[in-house]
Every structure is written in structure tokens, then in C-alpha cells.
Design a protein around this motif. Structure first.
Motif, PDB file in Angstrom:
ATOM      1  N   UNK A   1     -15.979  58.044 -55.356  1.00 34.64           N
ATOM      2  CA  UNK A   1     -16.126  58.031 -53.898  1.00 34.64           C
ATOM      3  C   UNK A   1     -15.358  59.190 -53.269  1.00 34.64           C
ATOM      4  N   UNK A   2     -14.167  59.461 -53.747  1.00 36.75           N
ATOM      5  CA  UNK A   2     -13.371  60.567 -53.211  1.00 36.75           C
ATOM      6  C   UNK A   2     -13.971  61.916 -53.577  1.00 36.75           C
ATOM      7  N   UNK A   3     -14.486  62.035 -54.803  1.00 37.29           N
ATOM      8  CA  UNK A   3     -15.107  63.293 -55.221  1.00 37.29           C
ATOM      9  C   UNK A   3     -16.360  63.570 -54.396  1.00 37.29           C
ATOM     10  N   UNK A   4     -17.193  62.555 -54.192  1.00 37.11           N
ATOM     11  CA  UNK A   4     -18.415  62.736 -53.409  1.00 37.11           C
ATOM     12  C   UNK A   4     -18.091  63.093 -51.968  1.00 37.11           C
ATOM     13  N   UNK A   5     -17.097  62.430 -51.386  1.00 38.87           N
ATOM     14  CA  UNK A   5     -16.713  62.736 -50.006  1.00 38.87           C
ATOM     15  C   UNK A   5     -16.201  64.159 -49.884  1.00 38.87           C
ATOM     16  N   UNK A   6     -15.411  64.602 -50.854  1.00 38.10           N
ATOM     17  CA  UNK A   6     -14.873  65.966 -50.819  1.00 38.10           C
ATOM     18  C   UNK A   6     -15.986  67.002 -50.945  1.00 38.10           C
ATOM     19  N   UNK A   7     -16.915  66.780 -51.874  1.00 40.26           N
ATOM     20  CA  UNK A   7     -18.023  67.728 -52.044  1.00 40.26           C
ATOM     21  C   UNK A   7     -18.888  67.764 -50.791  1.00 40.26           C
TER      22      UNK A   7
END
Length: 468
Positions: free
Chosen positions: A131-137
Motif C-alpha cells: 500500500x505504501x509503495x503504490x501510494x508513493x509511485x
């Protein structure tokens, strides 16, 4: 086991060599009293065109059973085979084992329930990391920032915006801090921080956005197609596909109904051939791929290229043969730009004026020394080059000379009268500066003579060293 089998069916079952095929009729068992009971254990494989028994596939000890090995596709006798199988003792045992394990999994009463909790905790951890990786990208892509650098390792120089922000999150977020710690200690080797997962997430986000746009387009029904082609940095011709349509929202007690004209970019398409025939074929294939109906097109918007607006062989003419209601409207910005360019090129004074503006920029931008001299004489604006394709952007280049022509003239005279420039290239620069200054004087002399006496005094004060 926990969620059970997925009975995903195709819209049309394929036929075998004898012309027979499977039917969704077999997913139900007809009882003697007329009731229908769904066979939850029966699974159809779309890729293999066979049926399997879900519970026997997992629990049956007989690996050569039709339901646990390669499935069964004897559609002529499928009804008898299924009825015989579901009443067999092996199937009954496997079915009871499946249901028993399903209940124990849901209630947490399995023998390895501690391991199950560990698996659930690990699953939750990875879910939070993703979830954090997707939000950052999504944030970096939304800001049009590059994700990667020259290095793909954490805590290394030039490893890109994505990994730097991951390092930043690790300082404050316990989830990412734990994830980074497990990576640095080589506890895990699957990090989900590489370029492959980045590209996959970007593609998933792009597909999600595209599907949302296409859903709005489907609700709007009628649309206008906009195409434009331009070469990219790799010298490949890229065609931009844009849809324009009217979307309306229903009124509610909190918000009134709104009618909005929406214009959405959908995709790029690489072109090998830019003829009208090939581009029309590409457009038809792209519309079919996106699931957009050609009959709902009500307009076409292109530039003034012959392959696009051609009366007989252009894209607009070929599409109108397929859909007469798709009227062509040339881009007004392109048309106005062509009119202005042609009108200006027919005027000798205008050609000389813009050649002078571009010549001034070319002269000063070719040398850092000349540019520094120019900046000493300009206070607010700096000179800019002309745009070859956008006429409106030329106003920035003209504005710099309009308000600070005196500073540009003084900089040219300073270079022309600099006796320290003695080498051959420097002498050529002095001569070029003198020639440009003379052209400025000749071009602006009629304008200067037509000024009032008071305006001439102001201009003379600005030109501290030289008069135009």
C-alpha cells in the motif's frame, strides 16, 4: 480451502471435434422432488476446456482419477460421469475433508493454527508495505517525477526519487522501517522495490485510469476523436489518442446536476507509416481494442496535415466513409498558426524583424561571456528564442526586446568596442555584434523618429552609453 473454488465461466463454451460442448446446466443437481442443488465442487477450466472436482483435486489419493489429474471432457457422457462421481465413496470422503478443513480454517482451530497466525501477520505486513509503495509511485507519477536513478540499491548515491523516499519513510514509518531492516540484514530477498514492480504498478494504475475514462465515455455514448502525431526523443512517430465527450451528473439534495465537457488522453501508439490509409487502420484497431463503438463518433479533430485532413485519402475522409456523422473540424489553433506564419512570411519587414530577434538570441547564447555582458544590462527580463511551431509563444521573445531594447543595444556596443578581444574568433564576434547593433538601429529608426520628444528623452536616459 478458505475461500473455496471459483466457478468462472466463459460467455460461450467451445465445441469439440464432434461438435459437443460443456453446459452450465451441469453445475446443478436435480433432485427427485424437483429441487436444484448447486455443485460447488465442480470447476470448469477455460484454458483446458475440461472440468475438475475441486475437493478431489486436493484430497483424493487417487491421482489418476478424472477429477484430480487432467480433468474430464467427454461431453457425450458427462452427465452420467458427474452423477457417478458425486455418489462415489472417494468423492464423499474428499468432500467431507474439504468442508472440515474450511470450517477449522475459518475458526482458527487447525493443528497449525499458530503457523496460520504467523502467515496472516506476514500477509498483513506485505499488504501494508505494498500500500505504501503504490501510494508513493502514484504520487511521484502524478508529479511527473522520475522514479529511478543510476543505482538501484538503498542508501546509495543517485538511486532515484523512489528509493530516496523509501529511505525517508523508513525514518518515521514503523512498517517501512521494519521492511528496510529485513532487506539490509538479508532476511528477505523479495523487496518489491525494483524496477519491475515499479513498472507493473505504473501499468496497473494506468489501466485503472484508462478503464475509468472508458466507463465515462460509455455513459456519455457520443464522442469526438482527437489525434496528433509527433516524434519522440528516440525519433519514433507517436500518435496521441484523445477522446472528448460531454458527461452529466445527476442532481441530488446536496449538489445540483452538472454538465461538463471532458477531454481525456487515453494512449500513445507508435506509427511506422503515416499515410492516411495506415493511420485509419490503426485508429480502427485502437477503437476496437478499447471497446469504443465507431458508430457513436460525432466528430474528428486533427491538425492541417494532408494525411489527416485530406479530402479524399485523409483520415477524416476515410472515417466519414464508415461513419458519415463523424464530422471533421480542423484544429483552430493550428489553422490560426498557419495563417499567421504565412501572413508574416509574406511581409518583408516582419521577416526581417523576427530574423533579428532570433539572431540576437543566437549571438548571446553562443557564449557564456556574451551572456554575462547581456545580463549586466538587463534588469528584469532576458531574451528568449522564437518558437518554430507555436506563434503565440513568440510574444515572450518580443516582450524582452520591447521593454529592454536599449539594454540589448548597449551590450552589443560594449562587445563591438571591446579592444581586448584580439583573436580571430573574438574579432568575428565584435563584427557580428556591430552588425546586429546596426540592424537594430535601422529597424527601430523609423519608430524612434515617430516618438514624442518626451519619450525620446526617456529612451535616451535608458541608453546611458549609446543612442539608437
Amino acid at each position: 480451502m478458505k475461500y473455496g473454488p471459483i466457478q468462472k465461466l466463459p460467455s460461450l463454451f467451445p465445441e469439440d471435434e464432434q461438435g459437443r460442448k460443456f453446459s452450465s446446466f451441469h453445475f446443478y443437481r436435480r433432485m427427485s422432488n424437483g429441487d436444484k442443488i448447486k455443485r460447488t465442487w465442480l470447476v470448469y477450466s477455460i484454458t483446458k476446456d475440461t472440468v475438475f472436482c475441486f475437493c478431489c483435486k486436493i484430497f483424493s489419493p487417487n491421482k489418476f482419477s478424472w477429477s484430480s489429474h487432467d480433468g474430464y471432457r467427454d461431453w457425450k457422457n458427462i452427465s452420467v460421469i458427474i452423477k457417478r462421481h458425486e455418489t462415489s465413496s472417494g468423492h464423499t470422503t474428499a468432500y467431507l475433508n474439504w468442508r472440515d478443513l474450511e470450517v477449522r480454517l475459518k475458526s482458527g482451530a487447525t493443528i497449525d493454527h499458530i503457523n496460520q497466525k504467523i502467515i496472516q501477520s506476514e500477509t498483513q505486513h506485505w499488504r501494508q508495505v505494498l500500500e505504501r509503495i503504490i501510494t508513493l509511485i502514484r504520487t511521484l507519477a502524478g508529479q511527473n517525477l522520475a522514479l529511478r536513478g543510476t543505482c538501484e540499491k538503498l542508501f546509495e548515491p543517485n538511486n532515484g526519487n523512489f528509493l530516496k523516499f523509501i529511505e525517508f519513510l523508513g525514518n518515521y514509518d514503523p512498517i517501512m522501517s521494519k521492511h528496510i531492516q529485513r532487506i539490509t540484514t538479508s532476511e528477505i530477498h523479495t523487496t518489491y522495490l525494483g524496477k519491475t514492480i515499479q513498472n507493473e504498478i505504473v501499468e496497473l494504475l494506468a489501466n485503472k485510469i484508462k478503464n475509468h475514462i472508458l466507463a465515462k465515455l460509455e455513459r456519455a455514448k457520443n464522442y469526438l476523436l482527437i489525434l496528433d502525431c509527433t516524434p519522440d526523443i528516440s525519433h519514433m512517430e507517436q500518435m496521441t489518442v484523445v477522446f472528448r465527450f460531454v458527461s452529466a451528473t445527476e442532481s441530488s439534495s446536496e449538489k445540483p446536476a452538472e454538465v461538463v465537457v471532458s477531454e481525456h488522453f487515453v494512449t500513445f501508439h507508435e506509427l511506422q507509416d503515416t499515410t492516411g490509409a495506415n493511420m485509419t487502420k490503426v485508429v480502427m484497431d485502437k477503437l476496437q481494442e478499447l471497446g469504443v463503438n465507431l458508430d457513436d463518433m460525432r466528430g474528428q479533430g486533427y491538425d492541417n496535415g494532408a494525411n489527416m485532413r485530406g479530402k479524399y485519402n485523409g483520415v477524416q475522409a476515410r472515417i466519414r466513409q464508415l461513419n458519415p456523422r463523424a464530422f471533421f473540424v480542423p484544429c483552430s489553433a493550428h489553422s490560426l498558426d498557419l495563417v499567421l506564419n504565412d501572413a508574416a512570411n509574406c511581409c518583408m519587414e516582419a521577416v526581417a524583424f523576427f530574423d533579428l530577434i532570433q539572431g540576437i538570441y543566437n549571438f548571446f547564447s553562443a557564449s557564456t561571456h556574451r551572456w554575462s555582458i547581456l545580463l549586466n544590462h538587463l534588469s528584469d527580463l532576458t531574451i528568449k528564442p522564437l518558437s518554430a511551431t507555436r506563434w503565440e509563444s513568440r510574444v515572450d521573445a518580443v516582450r524582452a526586446l520591447r521593454f529592454q531594447i536599449s539594454g540589448v543595444y548597449d551590450a552589443l556596443i560594449e562587445i563591438a568596442e571591446d579592444n581586448t578581444l584580439t583573436t580571430a574568433p573574438q574579432g568575428k564576434s565584435r563584427a557580428e555584434a556591430k552588425g546586429i547593433a546596426r540592424n537594430i538601429s535601422n529597424l527601430f529608426a523609423p519608430w524612434y523618429c515617430g516618438m514624442t520628444f518626451y519619450s525620446k528623452l526617456i529612451l535616451s536616459a535608458k541608453c546611458s552609453n549609446h543612442r539608437l
